[in-house]
Design a protein around this motif. Sequence first.
Motif, PDB file in Angstrom:
ATOM      1  N   LEU A   1       5.825  -4.605 -19.533  1.00  5.90           N
ATOM      2  CA  LEU A   1       4.783  -5.585 -19.248  1.00  5.90           C
ATOM      3  C   LEU A   1       3.484  -5.312 -20.008  1.00  5.90           C
ATOM      4  N   PRO A   2       2.916  -4.107 -19.963  1.00  5.74           N
ATOM      5  CA  PRO A   2       1.674  -3.890 -20.714  1.00  5.74           C
ATOM      6  C   PRO A   2       1.851  -4.100 -22.216  1.00  5.74           C
ATOM      7  N   ALA A   3       2.974  -3.672 -22.775  1.00 11.12           N
ATOM      8  CA  ALA A   3       3.222  -3.857 -24.211  1.00 11.12           C
ATOM      9  C   ALA A   3       3.337  -5.339 -24.546  1.00 11.12           C
ATOM     10  N   ALA A   4       4.040  -6.092 -23.715  1.00 12.31           N
ATOM     11  CA  ALA A   4       4.181  -7.531 -23.950  1.00 12.31           C
ATOM     12  C   ALA A   4       2.818  -8.210 -23.873  1.00 12.31           C
ATOM     13  N   ALA A   5       2.017  -7.841 -22.879  1.00 18.06           N
ATOM     14  CA  ALA A   5       0.690  -8.436 -22.736  1.00 18.06           C
ATOM     15  C   ALA A   5      -0.173  -8.124 -23.954  1.00 18.06           C
ATOM     16  N   GLY A   6      -0.076  -6.902 -24.479  1.00 25.39           N
ATOM     17  CA  GLY A   6      -0.833  -6.539 -25.664  1.00 25.39           C
ATOM     18  C   GLY A   6      -0.429  -7.363 -26.875  1.00 25.39           C
ATOM     19  N   ARG A   7       0.854  -7.636 -27.015  1.00 22.88           N
ATOM     20  CA  ARG A   7       1.335  -8.435 -28.151  1.00 22.88           C
ATOM     21  C   ARG A   7       0.914  -9.902 -28.044  1.00 22.88           C
ATOM     22  N   LEU A   8       0.650 -10.360 -26.835  1.00 24.65           N
ATOM     23  CA  LEU A   8       0.267 -11.751 -26.619  1.00 24.65           C
ATOM     24  C   LEU A   8      -1.244 -11.967 -26.707  1.00 24.65           C
ATOM     25  N   SER A   9      -1.989 -10.888 -26.899  1.00 27.20           N
ATOM     26  CA  SER A   9      -3.443 -10.972 -26.955  1.00 27.20           C
ATOM     27  C   SER A   9      -3.883 -12.006 -27.987  1.00 27.20           C
ATOM     28  N   GLY A  10      -4.839 -12.837 -27.592  1.00 27.79           N
ATOM     29  CA  GLY A  10      -5.361 -13.869 -28.474  1.00 27.79           C
ATOM     30  C   GLY A  10      -4.659 -15.204 -28.348  1.00 27.79           C
ATOM     31  N   LEU A  11      -3.565 -15.235 -27.609  1.00 26.69           N
ATOM     32  CA  LEU A  11      -2.834 -16.486 -27.409  1.00 26.69           C
ATOM     33  C   LEU A  11      -3.175 -17.073 -26.038  1.00 26.69           C
ATOM     34  N   ALA A  12      -2.993 -18.359 -25.891  1.00 30.97           N
ATOM     35  CA  ALA A  12      -3.191 -19.012 -24.591  1.00 30.97           C
ATOM     36  C   ALA A  12      -1.938 -18.743 -23.753  1.00 30.97           C
ATOM     37  N   VAL A  13      -2.055 -17.806 -22.837  1.00 26.59           N
ATOM     38  CA  VAL A  13      -0.908 -17.355 -22.047  1.00 26.59           C
ATOM     39  C   VAL A  13      -1.211 -17.569 -20.568  1.00 26.59           C
ATOM     40  N   LEU A  14      -0.202 -17.971 -19.837  1.00 24.64           N
ATOM     41  CA  LEU A  14      -0.314 -18.109 -18.383  1.00 24.64           C
ATOM     42  C   LEU A  14       0.782 -17.254 -17.764  1.00 24.64           C
ATOM     43  N   PHE A  15       0.386 -16.258 -16.981  1.00 25.69           N
ATOM     44  CA  PHE A  15       1.357 -15.446 -16.258  1.00 25.69           C
ATOM     45  C   PHE A  15       1.535 -16.052 -14.872  1.00 25.69           C
TER      46      PHE A  15
ATOM     47  N   ALA B   1      -4.973 -13.449 -16.793  1.00 32.21           N
ATOM     48  CA  ALA B   1      -4.533 -12.117 -16.386  1.00 32.21           C
ATOM     49  C   ALA B   1      -4.150 -11.269 -17.581  1.00 32.21           C
ATOM     50  N   LEU B   2      -4.092 -11.874 -18.754  1.00 28.33           N
ATOM     51  CA  LEU B   2      -3.615 -11.185 -19.950  1.00 28.33           C
ATOM     52  C   LEU B   2      -4.399  -9.909 -20.240  1.00 28.33           C
ATOM     53  N   GLU B   3      -5.716  -9.978 -20.191  1.00 26.38           N
ATOM     54  CA  GLU B   3      -6.527  -8.783 -20.485  1.00 26.38           C
ATOM     55  C   GLU B   3      -6.279  -7.685 -19.470  1.00 26.38           C
ATOM     56  N   LYS B   4      -6.201  -8.029 -18.193  1.00 27.36           N
ATOM     57  CA  LYS B   4      -5.942  -7.037 -17.160  1.00 27.36           C
ATOM     58  C   LYS B   4      -4.586  -6.370 -17.389  1.00 27.36           C
ATOM     59  N   LEU B   5      -3.576  -7.166 -17.744  1.00 20.23           N
ATOM     60  CA  LEU B   5      -2.239  -6.618 -17.941  1.00 20.23           C
ATOM     61  C   LEU B   5      -2.166  -5.747 -19.192  1.00 20.23           C
ATOM     62  N   ALA B   6      -2.856  -6.129 -20.245  1.00 19.51           N
ATOM     63  CA  ALA B   6      -2.839  -5.357 -21.477  1.00 19.51           C
ATOM     64  C   ALA B   6      -3.493  -4.000 -21.293  1.00 19.51           C
ATOM     65  N   GLN B   7      -4.426  -3.895 -20.329  1.00 21.69           N
ATOM     66  CA  GLN B   7      -5.122  -2.635 -20.083  1.00 21.69           C
ATOM     67  C   GLN B   7      -4.375  -1.714 -19.135  1.00 21.69           C
ATOM     68  N   GLN B   8      -3.312  -2.178 -18.542  1.00 26.52           N
ATOM     69  CA  GLN B   8      -2.565  -1.360 -17.571  1.00 26.52           C
ATOM     70  C   GLN B   8      -1.891  -0.178 -18.224  1.00 26.52           C
TER      71      GLN B   8
END
Length: 111
Positions: A16-30, A104-111
């Motif tokens: 999950l954190p790796a996926a969130a990091g790869r999606l950074s900058g995109l319009a994502v809805l978890f 939630a993308l930023e929070k998940l990428a920082q996990q």
Amino acid sequence: VVVDVGHWYSRPLGILPAAAGRLSGLAVLFAGVRCPVEVIMARRNAAPEGYAAGPGVPEPVRRWQEAVHQPGIYDLELDSSVLTPEQAATAIAAALADPTRPSALEKLAQQ
């Protein structure tokens, strides 16, 4: 693009954190899609042959139901035991259309 997957979180294998990091900058809805495990089992037992699990909740199913929602950081949560697929899709579309919604993308990428 819609992806329906269970991202597991536990380290060191959690994706999950790796996926969130790869999606950074995109319009994502978890979206967290929840359903009480008893409803899931009733649906499985009512399905055609090959899906029935019998009475009770098998321990692997119970563990997965708990693990799949860790850490539980979502932009939107839905309960598929009370929403139809159409209602869930409408809720997701409304959330995507809201330019003020937090992500939630930023929070998940920082996990």
